[in-house]
Scaffold this motif. Structure first.
Motif, PDB file in Angstrom:
ATOM      1  N   ILE A 173      28.976  12.446  -4.257  1.00 23.35           N
ATOM      2  CA  ILE A 173      28.720  13.070  -5.568  1.00 23.35           C
ATOM      3  C   ILE A 173      27.921  14.361  -5.378  1.00 23.35           C
ATOM      4  N   ASP A 174      28.206  15.326  -6.227  1.00 25.72           N
ATOM      5  CA  ASP A 174      27.535  16.615  -6.208  1.00 25.72           C
ATOM      6  C   ASP A 174      26.009  16.419  -6.244  1.00 25.72           C
ATOM      7  N   GLN A 175      25.303  17.040  -5.309  1.00 24.17           N
ATOM      8  CA  GLN A 175      23.859  16.820  -5.183  1.00 24.17           C
ATOM      9  C   GLN A 175      23.078  17.273  -6.416  1.00 24.17           C
ATOM     10  N   GLU A 176      23.607  18.272  -7.074  1.00 20.88           N
ATOM     11  CA  GLU A 176      22.904  18.758  -8.272  1.00 20.88           C
ATOM     12  C   GLU A 176      22.959  17.712  -9.383  1.00 20.88           C
ATOM     13  N   ILE A 177      24.108  17.068  -9.486  1.00 23.53           N
ATOM     14  CA  ILE A 177      24.261  15.992 -10.473  1.00 23.53           C
ATOM     15  C   ILE A 177      23.323  14.834 -10.129  1.00 23.53           C
ATOM     16  N   ILE A 178      23.285  14.498  -8.855  1.00 26.83           N
ATOM     17  CA  ILE A 178      22.387  13.420  -8.400  1.00 26.83           C
ATOM     18  C   ILE A 178      20.940  13.741  -8.739  1.00 26.83           C
ATOM     19  N   PHE A 179      20.570  14.982  -8.484  1.00 24.74           N
ATOM     20  CA  PHE A 179      19.195  15.415  -8.720  1.00 24.74           C
ATOM     21  C   PHE A 179      18.819  15.254 -10.197  1.00 24.74           C
ATOM     22  N   LYS A 180      19.702  15.754 -11.074  1.00 24.21           N
ATOM     23  CA  LYS A 180      19.451  15.639 -12.520  1.00 24.21           C
ATOM     24  C   LYS A 180      19.405  14.178 -12.939  1.00 24.21           C
ATOM     25  N   PHE A 181      20.363  13.444 -12.412  1.00 28.99           N
ATOM     26  CA  PHE A 181      20.497  12.027 -12.738  1.00 28.99           C
ATOM     27  C   PHE A 181      19.224  11.242 -12.380  1.00 28.99           C
ATOM     28  N   GLU A 182      18.712  11.490 -11.188  1.00 30.11           N
ATOM     29  CA  GLU A 182      17.496  10.808 -10.739  1.00 30.11           C
ATOM     30  C   GLU A 182      16.312  11.145 -11.637  1.00 30.11           C
ATOM     31  N   ARG A 183      16.264  12.415 -12.013  1.00 31.58           N
ATOM     32  CA  ARG A 183      15.148  12.858 -12.846  1.00 31.58           C
ATOM     33  C   ARG A 183      15.194  12.182 -14.220  1.00 31.58           C
ATOM     34  N   ILE A 184      16.411  12.059 -14.778  1.00 32.73           N
ATOM     35  CA  ILE A 184      16.543  11.412 -16.091  1.00 32.73           C
ATOM     36  C   ILE A 184      16.110   9.949 -15.995  1.00 32.73           C
ATOM     37  N   ILE A 185      16.588   9.265 -14.967  1.00 39.58           N
ATOM     38  CA  ILE A 185      16.237   7.848 -14.824  1.00 39.58           C
ATOM     39  C   ILE A 185      14.728   7.681 -14.689  1.00 39.58           C
ATOM     40  N   LYS A 186      14.111   8.551 -13.935  1.00 36.72           N
ATOM     41  CA  LYS A 186      12.662   8.478 -13.761  1.00 36.72           C
ATOM     42  C   LYS A 186      11.937   8.708 -15.075  1.00 36.72           C
ATOM     43  N   LYS A 188      13.169   8.747 -18.276  1.00 38.10           N
ATOM     44  CA  LYS A 188      13.532   7.917 -19.436  1.00 38.10           C
ATOM     45  C   LYS A 188      13.372   6.436 -19.115  1.00 38.10           C
ATOM     46  N   GLN A 189      12.890   6.132 -17.926  1.00 38.47           N
ATOM     47  CA  GLN A 189      12.663   4.757 -17.496  1.00 38.47           C
ATOM     48  C   GLN A 189      13.879   3.866 -17.715  1.00 38.47           C
ATOM     49  N   GLY A 190      14.947   4.182 -17.079  1.00 37.83           N
ATOM     50  CA  GLY A 190      16.115   3.309 -17.132  1.00 37.83           C
ATOM     51  C   GLY A 190      17.429   4.038 -17.063  1.00 37.83           C
ATOM     52  N   LYS A 191      17.974   4.372 -18.221  1.00 36.70           N
ATOM     53  CA  LYS A 191      19.341   4.845 -18.241  1.00 36.70           C
ATOM     54  C   LYS A 191      19.500   6.340 -17.956  1.00 36.70           C
ATOM     55  N   GLY A 192      20.419   6.624 -17.042  1.00 37.24           N
ATOM     56  CA  GLY A 192      20.751   8.007 -16.742  1.00 37.24           C
ATOM     57  C   GLY A 192      22.191   8.294 -17.108  1.00 37.24           C
ATOM     58  N   ILE A 193      22.970   7.224 -17.299  1.00 33.65           N
ATOM     59  CA  ILE A 193      24.367   7.391 -17.694  1.00 33.65           C
ATOM     60  C   ILE A 193      24.634   6.432 -18.854  1.00 33.65           C
ATOM     61  N   VAL A 194      25.129   6.992 -19.944  1.00 34.32           N
ATOM     62  CA  VAL A 194      25.373   6.164 -21.133  1.00 34.32           C
ATOM     63  C   VAL A 194      26.740   6.483 -21.739  1.00 34.32           C
ATOM     64  N   ALA A 195      27.208   5.567 -22.565  1.00 39.95           N
ATOM     65  CA  ALA A 195      28.510   5.740 -23.200  1.00 39.95           C
ATOM     66  C   ALA A 195      28.399   6.610 -24.453  1.00 39.95           C
ATOM     67  N   PHE A 224      26.531  16.376 -19.754  1.00 39.36           N
ATOM     68  CA  PHE A 224      25.213  15.807 -20.070  1.00 39.36           C
ATOM     69  C   PHE A 224      24.983  15.876 -21.572  1.00 39.36           C
ATOM     70  N   CYS A 225      24.340  14.859 -22.143  1.00 35.72           N
ATOM     71  CA  CYS A 225      24.042  14.861 -23.579  1.00 35.72           C
ATOM     72  C   CYS A 225      23.116  16.043 -23.881  1.00 35.72           C
ATOM     73  N   PRO A 226      23.472  16.873 -24.870  1.00 40.19           N
ATOM     74  CA  PRO A 226      22.623  18.023 -25.167  1.00 40.19           C
ATOM     75  C   PRO A 226      21.260  17.615 -25.730  1.00 40.19           C
ATOM     76  N   TYR A 227      21.131  16.379 -26.193  1.00 40.35           N
ATOM     77  CA  TYR A 227      19.866  15.946 -26.799  1.00 40.35           C
ATOM     78  C   TYR A 227      18.972  15.204 -25.826  1.00 40.35           C
ATOM     79  N   CYS A 228      19.564  14.259 -25.062  1.00 39.81           N
ATOM     80  CA  CYS A 228      18.713  13.453 -24.177  1.00 39.81           C
ATOM     81  C   CYS A 228      18.996  13.695 -22.688  1.00 39.81           C
ATOM     82  N   SER A 229      19.915  14.603 -22.390  1.00 35.46           N
ATOM     83  CA  SER A 229      20.229  15.008 -21.005  1.00 35.46           C
ATOM     84  C   SER A 229      20.877  13.931 -20.149  1.00 35.46           C
ATOM     85  N   ARG A 230      21.260  12.792 -20.746  1.00 33.81           N
ATOM     86  CA  ARG A 230      21.900  11.753 -19.943  1.00 33.81           C
ATOM     87  C   ARG A 230      23.364  12.110 -19.696  1.00 33.81           C
TER      88      ARG A 230
END
Ligand SMILES: [Zn+2]
Length: 289
Positions: A173-186, A188-195, A224-230
């Motif tokens: 997976i693209d490292q930039e996506i991973i980086f953003k994803f990790e930051r969101i999970i950290k 938001k304490q949990g979800k980085g990918i949502v439906a 990425f969600c424009p409101y919560c960045s997930r």
């Protein structure tokens, strides 16, 4: 790799990361409960030193009083012996006074000594108690440290395992996506990918612009969600959800007011006013009957 595959990997990665961050937090927090015990112990030791000094000073005081008592006793005994050799009344009076003074002094010192010896015994008892308490605290702290280091060792082993799994999962997976994803999970304490369900982000429950939701639906790129960045993926609604979201959506859109011009808005307000006027009129009529 298509986006569905990436989404699946991200979901797996999310599970790994949530566990990983939880462990990291535990490792960071775990020495803290020993810290207060450690602080208590140093306070006890400081108090013990103070009490020891108090004990030493009291002991000196007791020894001084013992010496003074001996002196007073000796002085009285000397006086008593002197009685055998006196010849004049004046000598007798002087000696008698000396004996009385020595006796008074002796009694006073004896009283002081009793009091101070009692104090000394009390301080000694307290010191013994302090000592026992310090020893028990030290033992407790040592066993606490031991179990902590076992616990942390355990956490670290699990963490290493998770890190290996993480590296295995995120390679393609693209490292930039991973980086953003990790930051969101950290953060938001949990979800980085949502439906996204019926144009609504399942992470922050905001309604997404229709065009944007369509982009998510197409699944052509990672968005990425424009409101919560997930990170968002599209999920079809089941029947109940479809009804629920339909109601929610119309209600919310009316509240937004963005698509209404000034005139339309005024008209709507008038209608509302007329409605309530009609209603109150009806109520009045009913009241009259
Ligand atoms: Zn969102």
């Amino acid at each position: 790799m298509d986006t569905t595959e990436i989404f699946d990997k991200l979901k797996t990665l999310q599970d790994i990361l949530v566990q990983k961050y939880d462990l990291e937090n535990k490792i960071e927090a775990s020495p803290k409960h020993l810290q207060s015990q450690d602080e208590l112990l140093s306070r006890l030791k400081k108090e013990y030193i103070e009490h020891s000094a108090e004990f030493d000073a009291k002991k000196d005081e007791v020894n001084r009083l013992k010496y003074e008592l001996q002196e007073a006793e000796a002085s009285r005994e000397r006086g008593e012996k002197g009685m055998d050799t006196i010849t004049t009344h004046r000598e007798y009076e002087a000696l008698d006074k000396e004996i009385k003074d020595a006796t008074d002094q002796e009694q006073r010192i004896r009283k002081d000594l009793q009091r101070e010896e009692k104090n000394l015994a009390e301080i000694n008892d307290r010191l013994k108690q302090d000592e026992e308490f310090i020893q028990s605290q030290e033992a407790e702290l040592a066993s606490g440290r031991e179990s902590l280091s076992l616990e942390v060792g355990d956490y670290k082993a699990k963490l290493a395992e998770l890190t290996a799994q993480e590296q295995e999962t995120n390679t393609s997976i693209d490292q930039e996506i991973i980086f953003k994803f990790e930051r969101i999970i950290k953060s938001k304490q949990g979800k980085g990918i949502v439906a996204v369900k019926g144009n609504v982000c399942d992470g922050c429950h905001m309604i997404l612009p229709a065009q944007f939701a369509n982009k998510v639906r197409s699944g052509e790129e990672i968005v990425f969600c424009p409101y919560c960045s997930r990170i968002l993926y599209y999920q079809e609604l089941d029947q109940d959800e479809a009804e629920y979201f339909h109601v929610e959506e119309t209600g919310s859109l009316a509240d937004l007011d963005t698509d209404f011009g000034e005139d339309e808005l005024d008209e709507e307000e008038d209608e509302v006013l007329n409605d309530s006027a009609d209603e109150s009129g009806k109520d009045m009529m009913e009241y009259d009957e």
